[in-house]
Write an enzyme that holds these catalytic residues in place. Structure first.
Site, short mmCIF file in Angstrom:
data_model
loop_
_atom_site.label_atom_id
_atom_site.label_comp_id
_atom_site.label_asym_id
_atom_site.label_seq_id
_atom_site.Cartn_x
_atom_site.Cartn_y
_atom_site.Cartn_z
N ASP A 8 -88.01 -15.58 -69.59
CA ASP A 8 -88.40 -16.25 -68.20
C ASP A 8 -89.82 -15.43 -68.00
OD1 ASP A 8 -87.34 -13.79 -67.13
OD2 ASP A 8 -85.66 -14.64 -66.67
N ASN A 49 -84.30 -12.21 -72.35
CA ASN A 49 -84.69 -13.29 -71.50
C ASN A 49 -86.19 -13.65 -71.98
OD1 ASN A 49 -82.21 -12.76 -70.19
ND2 ASN A 49 -83.32 -11.87 -68.33
N SER A 78 -73.84 -11.25 -71.70
CA SER A 78 -72.38 -11.66 -72.45
C SER A 78 -72.35 -10.81 -73.67
CB SER A 78 -72.13 -13.17 -72.77
OG SER A 78 -73.25 -13.57 -73.62
N ALA A 81 -76.19 -7.57 -60.46
CA ALA A 81 -77.31 -6.70 -61.02
C ALA A 81 -78.34 -6.33 -59.60
CB ALA A 81 -78.12 -7.42 -61.79
N HIS A 117 -86.36 -12.39 -77.76
CA HIS A 117 -86.31 -13.70 -77.92
C HIS A 117 -87.56 -14.60 -77.59
CE1 HIS A 117 -81.58 -13.43 -77.86
NE2 HIS A 117 -81.97 -12.89 -78.93
N ARG A 136 -87.56 -26.36 -68.12
CA ARG A 136 -87.07 -24.72 -67.73
C ARG A 136 -88.34 -24.28 -67.17
NH1 ARG A 136 -84.44 -22.39 -73.00
NH2 ARG A 136 -84.44 -20.59 -71.48
P1 OAD Z 1 -75.11 -15.52 -71.07
O1 OAD Z 1 -75.31 -16.68 -70.47
O2 OAD Z 1 -74.43 -15.62 -72.39
O3 OAD Z 1 -74.56 -14.36 -70.33
C1 OAD Z 1 -75.02 -13.87 -69.06
C2 OAD Z 1 -74.02 -12.70 -68.58
O4 OAD Z 1 -74.58 -12.27 -67.32
C3 OAD Z 1 -72.52 -13.10 -68.25
O5 OAD Z 1 -71.89 -11.98 -69.04
C4 OAD Z 1 -72.36 -12.92 -67.13
O6 OAD Z 1 -71.01 -12.50 -66.61
C5 OAD Z 1 -73.55 -12.15 -66.46
N1 OAD Z 1 -74.12 -12.28 -65.07
C6 OAD Z 1 -74.17 -13.40 -64.51
N2 OAD Z 1 -74.59 -13.25 -63.33
C7 OAD Z 1 -74.76 -11.81 -63.01
C8 OAD Z 1 -75.35 -11.08 -62.07
N3 OAD Z 1 -75.81 -11.55 -60.85
N4 OAD Z 1 -75.30 -9.69 -62.58
C9 OAD Z 1 -74.88 -9.24 -63.33
N5 OAD Z 1 -74.27 -9.85 -64.42
C10 OAD Z 1 -74.25 -11.20 -64.13
O7 OAD Z 1 -76.93 -14.97 -71.37
P2 OAD Z 1 -77.28 -13.83 -72.51
O8 OAD Z 1 -76.12 -12.64 -72.81
O9 OAD Z 1 -78.67 -13.29 -72.03
O10 OAD Z 1 -80.72 -17.00 -76.70
O11 OAD Z 1 -77.37 -14.79 -73.60
C11 OAD Z 1 -77.97 -14.34 -75.09
C12 OAD Z 1 -78.84 -15.26 -75.49
O12 OAD Z 1 -77.93 -16.46 -75.71
C13 OAD Z 1 -79.88 -15.64 -74.75
O13 OAD Z 1 -81.03 -15.01 -74.87
C14 OAD Z 1 -80.23 -17.22 -75.17
C15 OAD Z 1 -78.88 -17.63 -75.35
O14 OAD Z 1 -78.63 -18.79 -76.29
C16 OAD Z 1 -81.63 -17.70 -77.21
O15 OAD Z 1 -81.96 -18.69 -76.65
C17 OAD Z 1 -82.17 -17.23 -78.68
#
Ligand code: OAD
Length: 241
Positions: A106, A104, A191, A233, A121, A72
């Site tokens: 990253d 994030n 999400s 976004a 995180h 990653r």
């Molecule tokens: P997810 O992968 O669960 O969700 C990503 C979200 O971004 C989804 O709702 C997509 O619809 C949306 N999305 C994708 N591309 C997009 C774009 N170009 N513009 C706008 N929205 C877009 O990621 P997170 O919600 O960040 O935790 O996940 C939360 C946590 O779960 C992460 O921090 C990680 C993971 O397990 C740990 O590792 C502790």
């Protein structure tokens, strides 16, 4: 060109607000080419979190876990912040009281120039000693596996939060305080399934903030948001700022 009937209203609210919070998730970095977790090509579609992102997995097989983080890191190292990351830097510059809370790891927000940043995180570019707890920045790509602490030579681990672990209490407390005292909150590209980050949006609303969600697709929080905008976004955020 992206269109939505209420963009001007959001611009007005952001301009008038003295206190703004933005919460971001993997979706904001998707536009930079960093994989999300739960989308069609999401990391958790191809890898099992319990094998790679838990303290038990690391205890069982630290090399495997490090190989995954190394992969990653190599991928993220080739990516740059996008228009959405930069637009949030501009929003910060003109807002009296601004907090950017991100799930994030990253580092792209920091690279873009965001300052009032809470990394809920952790950060994939930091390592932590499993024995003495020392946290250091480490940008080696690739990393020589398995990395050891310079201070006490114990095994290092990624300075990120794994499933089953608690968030840094100070970071969380500062985030909650910011959320509870903001006038406008933008929730971008998450999400909203992972707690405690997922409680921040309802907390802001309970405290009276106007909450705008920006996401490519509907989420469990969309109907509760004061305004939910569906779009990328990197297209939507610059239009709001
Ligand atoms: P997810 O992968 O669960 O969700 C990503 C979200 O971004 C989804 O709702 C997509 O619809 C949306 N999305 C994708 N591309 C997009 C774009 N170009 N513009 C706008 N929205 C877009 O990621 P997170 O919600 O960040 O935790 O996940 C939360 C946590 O779960 C992460 O921090 C990680 C993971 O397990 C740990 O590792 C502790």
């Amino acid at each position: 060109m992206f269109r939505h009937p209420r963009l001007q209203e959001v611009r007005d609210r952001l301009t008038a607000a003295h206190a703004v919070v933005v919460l971001t998730g993997a979706g904001i970095s998707a536009d930079s080419g960093v994989p999300t977790f739960r989308g069609a090509d999401g990391l958790w579609r191809n890898f099992r979190a319990e094998d790679l992102a838990t303290p038990e997995a690391f205890e069982r097989d630290p090399r495997l876990v490090w190989e995954w983080y190394n992969w990653r890191r190599e991928l993220i190292a080739t990516k740059q912040p996008n228009e959405a990351h930069y637009a949030l830097v501009q929003l910060e510059a003109r807002t009296r009281n601004f907090h950017l809370i991100t799930q994030n790891v990253d580092g792209l927000h920091r690279l873009a120039g965001s300052q009032h940043l809470h990394e809920l995180h952790g950060n994939i570019w930091k390592v932590r000693c499993t024995s003495c707890g020392l946290v250091t920045e480490n940008r080696d790509v690739p990393l020589s596996l398995r990395p050891h602490c310079r201070a006490c030579s114990a095994l290092l681990r990624p300075h990120v939060v794994w499933f089953g672990e608690s968030l840094d209490q100070q970071t969380l407390a500062e985030s909650v305080r910011a959320v509870e005292s903001c006038e406008v909150m933008m929730v971008v590209g998450t999400s909203g399934l992972v707690y405690p980050a997922a409680m921040l949006m309802p907390s802001a609303q309970a405290a009276g903030a106007f909450v705008i969600e920006i996401n490519l697709a509907p989420t469990p929080h969309s109907s509760a948001a004061d305004l939910s905008i569906q779009g990328r976004a990197k297209e939507v955020i610059p239009l709001l700022i």
